[in-house]
Design a protein around this motif. Structure first.
Motif, mmCIF file in Angstrom:
data_model
loop_
_atom_site.group_PDB
_atom_site.id
_atom_site.type_symbol
_atom_site.label_atom_id
_atom_site.label_comp_id
_atom_site.label_asym_id
_atom_site.label_seq_id
_atom_site.Cartn_x
_atom_site.Cartn_y
_atom_site.Cartn_z
ATOM 1 N N ARG A 157 0.850 -1.198 0.000
ATOM 2 C CA ARG A 157 0.000 0.000 0.000
ATOM 3 C C ARG A 157 0.878 1.237 0.000
ATOM 4 O O ARG A 157 1.771 1.363 0.841
ATOM 5 N N ILE A 207 1.648 5.097 0.773
ATOM 6 C CA ILE A 207 1.195 6.033 1.801
ATOM 7 C C ILE A 207 1.705 7.437 1.502
ATOM 8 O O ILE A 207 2.785 7.609 0.932
ATOM 9 N N GLU A 235 -0.923 11.031 6.110
ATOM 10 C CA GLU A 235 -2.045 10.096 6.015
ATOM 11 C C GLU A 235 -2.179 9.291 7.307
ATOM 12 O O GLU A 235 -1.204 8.768 7.840
ATOM 13 N N LEU A 292 -3.248 6.032 8.920
ATOM 14 C CA LEU A 292 -3.519 4.643 8.540
ATOM 15 C C LEU A 292 -4.467 3.962 9.512
ATOM 16 O O LEU A 292 -5.219 3.056 9.139
ATOM 17 N N LEU A 315 6.521 5.807 9.818
ATOM 18 C CA LEU A 315 5.218 5.882 10.479
ATOM 19 C C LEU A 315 5.402 6.383 11.906
ATOM 20 O O LEU A 315 6.280 5.899 12.627
ATOM 21 N N ALA A 319 1.498 8.525 8.767
ATOM 22 C CA ALA A 319 2.722 8.560 7.966
ATOM 23 C C ALA A 319 3.409 9.914 8.138
ATOM 24 O O ALA A 319 2.806 10.951 7.902
ATOM 25 N N GLU A 364 5.793 3.304 1.476
ATOM 26 C CA GLU A 364 5.021 2.094 1.220
ATOM 27 C C GLU A 364 5.012 1.209 2.453
ATOM 28 O O GLU A 364 6.000 1.143 3.199
ATOM 29 N N GLU A 374 0.288 -4.158 4.285
ATOM 30 C CA GLU A 374 -0.883 -4.178 5.160
ATOM 31 C C GLU A 374 -1.428 -5.594 5.250
ATOM 32 O O GLU A 374 -1.615 -6.264 4.235
#
Length: 566
Positions: free
Chosen positions: A46, A48, A52, A54, A71, A110, A115, A118
Motif C-alpha cells: 500500500r 502512503i 495520512e 492509517l 510511520l 505517515a 510504502e 498491510e
C-alpha cells in the motif's frame, strides 16, 4: 520493494521512556527482507502519503510493516497528540490488541511518504500460528510494547477515583488484571483532577469515573460496562456453535484453551472478571515448573492468555455464566446479559472464591480495608503501614512475603497451630525467617471497626482467650474456598460442599440417580452430564496447585476429542 530494507537496524526515535531500554531492538525489531517477504504473502502493498492516518483510535486493528518511509505511533488525548515512537523501514506496528480483536488506542500516521505491507488481523493470526520464527518475533514485541504502554499509562482510558474507595479499587484491578493501560488521577491528591471533573460535568457523588476513549464518561461503571465501552468482546460471534466452551479463565481454563485450540478445536472461554482466577492475584508463584526465580500470577496468566489467543481461542471478558441449559444438545450457556452461547462440549473451570470473615459488618469494608488478593495495586494502598494476612495456605504465605517488602509489619493470623499441613516448605521458611512478618498461630479476627474505611481490628488468641485491638486499616483474607458452582442449578452431581463430582468419584448409584444416558463410564474428569467436564478448584478432590490445574485442563481436552467422535 525488498531493496529498500536496511541490512542494519535503523536508529529509533522513541519519545516515551522504555521499561526495558536494553531490549529496544526486541520491542521495535527490524525484520529482514526474507521475513518481510513471508509477511507480504499474507497481505498487500500500500502506498502512503505524508500526513495520512492509517489507523485511528477506536478503529479495528490492522498490521503494517514499513518498507519505505516512516510511520509515527501517537498517543491521543482530547485534540492533542504525543509521539510514542517513529517506525522506519523494516519495522512493524501492533501490540496485544491485534490478537484479541480489540480496537486501537493509538493513532498511526505517515510522517514521510512511502510504502507499507498491510495485513488483516485474521491473516496475521494464521501467520503467527504457522511461522515459528515470525511468531516469536511478533509476540515478544507485542508483549513488551503492552508492558511499556501500561508502565507509562499510555492508552485511551482515564480513571478518576479515591484511594479510599472500594469501587475505585475494583475498577483499577479490573483494568490492571486485564492488562489494559490507563491513567489514574487520585482525587484526594491530584489538584488537576477537579478540572477533568468539571470538563465532563461530573459530580463528586459520581466518582469513580472512567473516561473511555476520551469521549464516553462512565460514572461508577460495572466491569461489564467498561468492557463494552472498550470493545473487549466485539470480535466474538456468540451465536456460533463451538466444539468447546470453557467457563473460567484461571490456570485450568487457560490450560484447556491452549491445548484445545492448539489441537484444532474451536474454543471459546467465558470469564467473569480477568484471566488468572485466584492464581492471577498471587504476588509470586515459585514452585511452578520452569520458573526457578518465580513468576507473578498476573504475568503467568497474561502469558497463558496470549498463548491461547495465538492458537485461535477466543476469550470473552466480563461475562458471567448464569445458567447451563443441560436438558438438550447442543448445550447452551446463558450469560448475565441474557444472551446464550451454544457448545458441543463444556469445561467448567469456574473456580472457587475465598471465604469471607464471619463477622456481621464485613461487607461494609470489602474493598475498603478487606481484600482477597495481594497485587501491586493493593500493596500501594498500605505502603509503610501495618497489615494483616488471614490464612495458612500458599496464597496467604505468598501474600505475606510480598507485602512484607513494602509494609511496616505483616501480622499473619492462622487459625491452626501450624503451617505445615497447608503451605509449601519453602514458604514456611520465608515466613518464619522474615523479621517483618509476625506469625500468630491459633488466632482469629473477632472485630472490625471504622467509618468509610477500616480503621481498627480486634483479634483473639484461641489458646489463651486474650484479645487485642490494633489500629490497622488493611486486612488480606485468603482462607478457605467456596466453589463457584451454584449457577449450575442441579445440572450435575455435587458433593456436600458444592464441589463437582467427576470420573471415578461418581458411583454406579450416583450415575443411576442422575440418569447417566450412555453405555460407557464417565471419563476421568467428566461430570454426571456427558460431554461436560470439571477442572481446577471447582472440582471435588482437586489439588490446589497451579500445575495441577493446568494438567487437569489438558487431560479434559484429551477426553473431549473422544466425546466429539462419539
Amino acid at each position: 520493494m525488498t531493496d529498500r530494507i536496511p541490512s542494519h537496524p535503523p536508529s529509533l526515535t522513541v519519545a516515551m521512556p522504555l521499561t526495558f531500554p536494553e531490549r529496544i531492538h526486541q520491542i521495535f525489531p527490524t525484520l529482514t527482507a526474507t521475513q518481510i517477504a513471508r509477511i507480504a504473502a499474507h497481505g498487500h502493498a500500500r502506498q502512503i502519503k505524508k500526513g495520512e492516518i492509517l489507523l485511528d483510535v477506536g478503529d479495528q486493528l490492522r498490521f503494517f510493516v514499513v518498507t519505505d518511509g516512516k510511520l509515527d505511533i501517537l498517543g491521543v488525548s482530547d485534540s492533542s497528540e504525543s509521539l510514542i515512537v517513529t517506525l522506519q523501514p523494516g519495522q512493524f506496528t501492533g501490540e496485544l490488541n491485534l490478537l484479541s480483536g480489540r480496537r486501537a488506542f493509538t493513532r498511526i500516521r505517515a510522517s514521510e511518504p512511502g510504502e507499507v505491507i498491510e495485513v488483516d488481523r485474521e491473516d496475521l493470526l494464521k501467520l503467527i500460528q504457522t511461522d515459528t520464527e515470525l511468531s516469536e518475533i511478533l509476540l515478544r514485541a507485542f508483549i513488551l510494547r503492552r508492558v511499556a504502554l501500561i508502565s507509562y499509562q499510555i492508552g485511551d482510558v482515564v480513571v478518576l477515583g479515591s484511594t479510599y474507595s472500594a469501587e475505585t479499587l475494583r475498577i483499577r484491578e479490573f483494568l490492571t488484571r486485564n492488562g489494559y493501560p490507563y491513567a489514574y488521577f487520585d482525587l484526594d491528591q491530584n489538584s488537576d483532577a477537579q478540572e477533568l471533573l468539571d470538563r465532563f460535568d461530573v459530580a463528586v457523588q459520581d466518582v469513580p469515573v472512567v473516561i473511555c476513549r476520551g469521549q464516553s464518561v462512565l460514572r461508577n461503571p460495572t466491569n461489564r460496562q467498561i468492557a463494552d465501552c472498550l470493545g473487549f468482546n466485539e470480535a466474538i460471534d456468540r451465536t456460533h456453535l463451538r466444539d468447546l466452551v470453557i467457563i473460567g479463565a484461571g490456570p485450568a481454563g487457560l490450560g484447556a484453551a491452549v491445548y484445545g485450540a492448539s489441537e484444532g478445536l474451536d474454543v471459546l472461554v467465558v470469564e467473569s472478571e480477568a484471566p488468572g482466577g485466584q492464581a492471577g492475584s498471587s504476588s509470586k508463584i515459585e514452585n511452578y515448573l520452569g520458573f526457578p526465580t518465580g513468576i507473578s500470577g498476573q504475568e503467568l496468566a497474561g502469558r497463558a492468555y496470549t498463548q491461547a489467543q495465538k492458537f485461535g481461542a477466543e476469550i470473552m471478558i466480563a461475562k458471567c455464566a448464569k445458567r447451563l441449559t443441560c436438558d438438550r444438545k447442543p448445550y447452551a450457556i446463558e450469560l448475565d446479559d441474557g444472551q446464550t452461547v451454544p457448545a458441543r462440549t463444556v469445561i467448567i473451570a469456574s473456580g472457587a472464591v475465598y471465604r469471607k470473615l464471619s463477622l456481621d459488618n464485613v461487607a461494609r469494608f470489602e474493598g475498603a480495608g478487606i481484600y482477597h488478593g495481594a497485587t501491586f495495586v493493593e500493596s500501594q494502598l498500605c505502603r509503610d503501614e501495618e497489615v494483616i494476612v488471614v490464612g495458612g495456605g500458599n496464597s496467604a504465605g505468598q501474600a505475606a512475603v510480598f507485602l512484607a517488602q513494602t509494609s511496616k509489619c505483616v501480622h499473619m493470623l492462622v487459625r491452626s497451630s501450624g503451617l505445615a499441613a497447608s503451605m509449601s516448605r519453602y514458604l514456611i521458611q520465608r515466613v518464619e525467617n522474615n523479621s517483618a512478618i509476625d506469625l500468630r498461630r491459633c488466632t482469629e479476627i473477632i472485630g472490625l471497626e471504622g467509618k468509610n474505611h477500616l480503621e481498627r481490628v480486634t483479634w483473639r488468641d484461641k489458646r489463651t482467650g486474650k484479645t487485642e485491638t490494633r489500629e490497622i486499616r488493611h486486612v488480606f483474607v485468603m482462607a478457605g474456598a467456596v466453589p463457584n458452582s451454584r449457577w449450575l442449578d442441579g445440572c450435575m452431581l455435587l458433593d456436600s460442599k458444592g464441589f463437582i463430582k467427576t470420573g471415578t468419584d461418581l458411583s454406579p448409584d450416583d450415575l443411576a440417580a442422575t440418569g447417566w444416558p450412555v453405555t460407557r463410564s464417565p471419563h476421568l474428569l467428566e461430570t454426571s452430564l456427558p460431554g461436560v467436564f470439571a477442572v481446577g478448584d471447582v472440582r471435588a478432590g482437586n489439588v490446589k496447585r497451579v500445575a495441577s490445574a493446568v494438567g487437569e485442563g489438558s487431560i479434559a481436552v484429551a477426553s473431549i476429542h473422544q466425546v466429539l467422535r462419539e
